[in-house]
Design a protein around this motif. Structure first.
Motif, mmCIF file in Angstrom:
data_model
loop_
_atom_site.group_PDB
_atom_site.id
_atom_site.type_symbol
_atom_site.label_atom_id
_atom_site.label_comp_id
_atom_site.label_asym_id
_atom_site.label_seq_id
_atom_site.Cartn_x
_atom_site.Cartn_y
_atom_site.Cartn_z
ATOM 1 N N ILE A 56 0.871 -1.173 0.000
ATOM 2 C CA ILE A 56 0.000 0.000 0.000
ATOM 3 C C ILE A 56 0.907 1.222 0.000
ATOM 4 O O ILE A 56 1.716 1.391 0.919
ATOM 5 C CB ILE A 56 -0.924 0.023 1.230
ATOM 6 N N THR A 57 0.799 2.057 -1.040
ATOM 7 C CA THR A 57 1.643 3.245 -1.125
ATOM 8 C C THR A 57 0.805 4.495 -1.330
ATOM 9 O O THR A 57 -0.304 4.443 -1.867
ATOM 10 C CB THR A 57 2.657 3.145 -2.283
ATOM 11 N N THR A 58 1.368 5.604 -0.897
ATOM 12 C CA THR A 58 0.789 6.921 -1.159
ATOM 13 C C THR A 58 1.877 7.771 -1.800
ATOM 14 O O THR A 58 3.072 7.580 -1.539
ATOM 15 C CB THR A 58 0.302 7.600 0.133
ATOM 16 N N HIS A 59 1.464 8.689 -2.661
ATOM 17 C CA HIS A 59 2.425 9.594 -3.295
ATOM 18 C C HIS A 59 1.692 10.789 -3.881
ATOM 19 O O HIS A 59 0.462 10.810 -3.941
ATOM 20 C CB HIS A 59 3.242 8.877 -4.369
ATOM 21 N N ASN A 60 2.453 11.781 -4.292
ATOM 22 C CA ASN A 60 1.864 13.012 -4.817
ATOM 23 C C ASN A 60 1.835 13.088 -6.338
ATOM 24 O O ASN A 60 1.351 14.059 -6.892
ATOM 25 C CB ASN A 60 2.610 14.230 -4.268
ATOM 26 N N THR A 61 2.361 12.094 -7.018
ATOM 27 C CA THR A 61 2.379 12.114 -8.476
ATOM 28 C C THR A 61 0.965 11.907 -9.014
ATOM 29 O O THR A 61 0.236 11.046 -8.521
ATOM 30 C CB THR A 61 3.292 10.985 -8.997
ATOM 31 N N PRO A 62 0.586 12.660 -10.034
ATOM 32 C CA PRO A 62 -0.735 12.422 -10.644
ATOM 33 C C PRO A 62 -0.824 10.986 -11.165
ATOM 34 O O PRO A 62 0.142 10.439 -11.691
ATOM 35 C CB PRO A 62 -0.782 13.424 -11.807
ATOM 36 N N VAL A 63 -1.978 10.379 -11.015
ATOM 37 C CA VAL A 63 -2.156 8.967 -11.334
ATOM 38 C C VAL A 63 -1.799 8.641 -12.790
ATOM 39 O O VAL A 63 -1.268 7.569 -13.077
ATOM 40 C CB VAL A 63 -3.586 8.498 -10.974
ATOM 41 N N PHE A 64 -2.040 9.560 -13.727
ATOM 42 C CA PHE A 64 -1.748 9.256 -15.127
ATOM 43 C C PHE A 64 -0.249 9.162 -15.404
ATOM 44 O O PHE A 64 0.158 8.587 -16.413
ATOM 45 C CB PHE A 64 -2.412 10.276 -16.068
ATOM 46 N N LEU A 65 0.599 9.670 -14.518
ATOM 47 C CA LEU A 65 2.044 9.583 -14.714
ATOM 48 C C LEU A 65 2.684 8.356 -14.066
ATOM 49 O O LEU A 65 3.801 7.991 -14.406
ATOM 50 C CB LEU A 65 2.732 10.839 -14.150
ATOM 51 N N THR A 66 1.989 7.699 -13.166
ATOM 52 C CA THR A 66 2.603 6.600 -12.411
ATOM 53 C C THR A 66 3.087 5.430 -13.257
ATOM 54 O O THR A 66 4.077 4.803 -12.896
ATOM 55 C CB THR A 66 1.687 6.103 -11.280
ATOM 56 N N PRO A 67 2.470 5.079 -14.390
ATOM 57 C CA PRO A 67 3.030 3.973 -15.184
ATOM 58 C C PRO A 67 4.419 4.282 -15.758
ATOM 59 O O PRO A 67 5.167 3.376 -16.103
ATOM 60 C CB PRO A 67 2.019 3.782 -16.324
ATOM 61 N N PHE A 68 4.755 5.558 -15.836
ATOM 62 C CA PHE A 68 6.033 5.951 -16.429
ATOM 63 C C PHE A 68 7.132 6.169 -15.399
ATOM 64 O O PHE A 68 8.269 6.438 -15.761
ATOM 65 C CB PHE A 68 5.847 7.233 -17.252
ATOM 66 N N ILE A 69 6.803 6.062 -14.134
ATOM 67 C CA ILE A 69 7.767 6.278 -13.062
ATOM 68 C C ILE A 69 8.419 4.943 -12.726
ATOM 69 O O ILE A 69 7.782 3.898 -12.715
ATOM 70 C CB ILE A 69 7.062 6.869 -11.810
ATOM 71 N N GLN A 70 9.690 4.989 -12.385
ATOM 72 C CA GLN A 70 10.481 3.766 -12.219
ATOM 73 C C GLN A 70 10.013 2.877 -11.068
ATOM 74 O O GLN A 70 9.831 1.695 -11.237
ATOM 75 C CB GLN A 70 11.947 4.126 -12.022
ATOM 76 N N ASP A 71 9.814 3.397 -9.897
ATOM 77 C CA ASP A 71 9.563 2.533 -8.750
ATOM 78 C C ASP A 71 8.090 2.499 -8.380
ATOM 79 O O ASP A 71 7.320 1.712 -8.903
ATOM 80 C CB ASP A 71 10.410 2.969 -7.559
ATOM 81 N N TYR A 72 7.681 3.298 -7.465
ATOM 82 C CA TYR A 72 6.312 3.354 -6.984
ATOM 83 C C TYR A 72 5.764 1.982 -6.577
ATOM 84 O O TYR A 72 4.642 1.626 -6.884
ATOM 85 C CB TYR A 72 5.403 4.050 -8.001
ATOM 86 N N GLY A 73 6.574 1.192 -5.912
ATOM 87 C CA GLY A 73 6.174 -0.125 -5.422
ATOM 88 C C GLY A 73 6.599 -1.269 -6.312
ATOM 89 O O GLY A 73 6.566 -2.421 -5.912
ATOM 90 N N LYS A 74 7.013 -0.970 -7.536
ATOM 91 C CA LYS A 74 7.374 -2.027 -8.483
ATOM 92 C C LYS A 74 8.649 -2.761 -8.073
ATOM 93 O O LYS A 74 8.754 -3.969 -8.269
ATOM 94 C CB LYS A 74 7.537 -1.448 -9.885
ATOM 95 N N VAL A 75 9.620 -2.052 -7.539
ATOM 96 C CA VAL A 75 10.880 -2.694 -7.140
ATOM 97 C C VAL A 75 10.620 -3.680 -6.003
ATOM 98 O O VAL A 75 11.063 -4.828 -6.053
ATOM 99 C CB VAL A 75 11.942 -1.654 -6.748
ATOM 100 N N LEU A 76 9.898 -3.260 -4.990
ATOM 101 C CA LEU A 76 9.586 -4.156 -3.875
ATOM 102 C C LEU A 76 8.807 -5.375 -4.385
ATOM 103 O O LEU A 76 9.123 -6.517 -4.030
ATOM 104 C CB LEU A 76 8.781 -3.426 -2.802
ATOM 105 N N LYS A 77 7.821 -5.148 -5.228
ATOM 106 C CA LYS A 77 6.986 -6.235 -5.737
ATOM 107 C C LYS A 77 7.769 -7.212 -6.606
ATOM 108 O O LYS A 77 7.758 -8.420 -6.363
ATOM 109 C CB LYS A 77 5.818 -5.657 -6.535
ATOM 110 N N ASN A 78 8.440 -6.702 -7.620
ATOM 111 C CA ASN A 78 9.042 -7.565 -8.635
ATOM 112 C C ASN A 78 10.467 -8.014 -8.336
ATOM 113 O O ASN A 78 10.813 -9.162 -8.598
ATOM 114 C CB ASN A 78 9.001 -6.875 -10.002
ATOM 115 N N GLN A 79 11.293 -7.132 -7.811
ATOM 116 C CA GLN A 79 12.694 -7.502 -7.591
ATOM 117 C C GLN A 79 12.954 -8.099 -6.217
ATOM 118 O O GLN A 79 13.921 -8.830 -6.057
ATOM 119 C CB GLN A 79 13.616 -6.291 -7.804
ATOM 120 N N VAL A 80 12.122 -7.800 -5.241
ATOM 121 C CA VAL A 80 12.375 -8.322 -3.892
ATOM 122 C C VAL A 80 11.416 -9.469 -3.566
ATOM 123 O O VAL A 80 11.841 -10.615 -3.422
ATOM 124 C CB VAL A 80 12.276 -7.206 -2.819
ATOM 125 N N LEU A 81 10.144 -9.163 -3.449
ATOM 126 C CA LEU A 81 9.189 -10.156 -2.957
ATOM 127 C C LEU A 81 9.040 -11.352 -3.891
ATOM 128 O O LEU A 81 9.145 -12.506 -3.456
ATOM 129 C CB LEU A 81 7.837 -9.497 -2.690
#
Length: 117
Positions: free
Chosen positions: A54-79
């Motif tokens: 569960i994450t919170t951030h200030n980036t507009p939702v339409f930009l989040t697919p283009f941002i590097q992390d936003y939970g993706k590193v924890l999900k895909n590279q760690v867990l």
């Protein structure tokens, strides 16, 4: 080792997780415990466990697919590398400028999901 489901709740800072969480991961998800090296890559030792990020951030939702992390590193590279799956991710974008109603709906969504775990 006793947990079947792990929940991570954190804000995104500078496009990634807070340093304290990164330090926790570095100390807990270690070689020999959470994974080992095999001939074809990592072998996860935490099979049968699932996670919810569960994450919170200030980036507009339409930009989040283009941002590097936003939970993706924890999900895909760690867990997932440690055998933890499924891993779901719930996020609240634009937190700073969101209305009280939007935050309330987000918390209601979290409560509904948590009630089914």
């Amino acid at each position: 080792t006793w947990a079947d489901h792990i929940i991570f709740i954190y804000p995104i800072w500078w496009s990634g997780m807070p340093a304290m969480l990164k330090g926790f991961i570095d100390r807990v998800f270690t070689a020999g415990f959470a994974y080992s090296y095999g001939k074809r890559g990592l072998i996860g030792h935490l099979q049968g466990k699932s996670a919810w990020i569960i994450t919170t951030h200030n980036t507009p939702v339409f930009l989040t697919p283009f941002i590097q992390d936003y939970g993706k590193v924890l999900k895909n590279q760690v867990l997932k590398s440690c055998g933890i799956k499924p891993v779901t991710h719930t996020q609240l974008a634009g937190t700073e400028n969101s209305s009280d109603e939007k935050r309330r709906r987000f918390l209601d969504k979290i409560a509904n999901i948590a009630g089914s775990i």
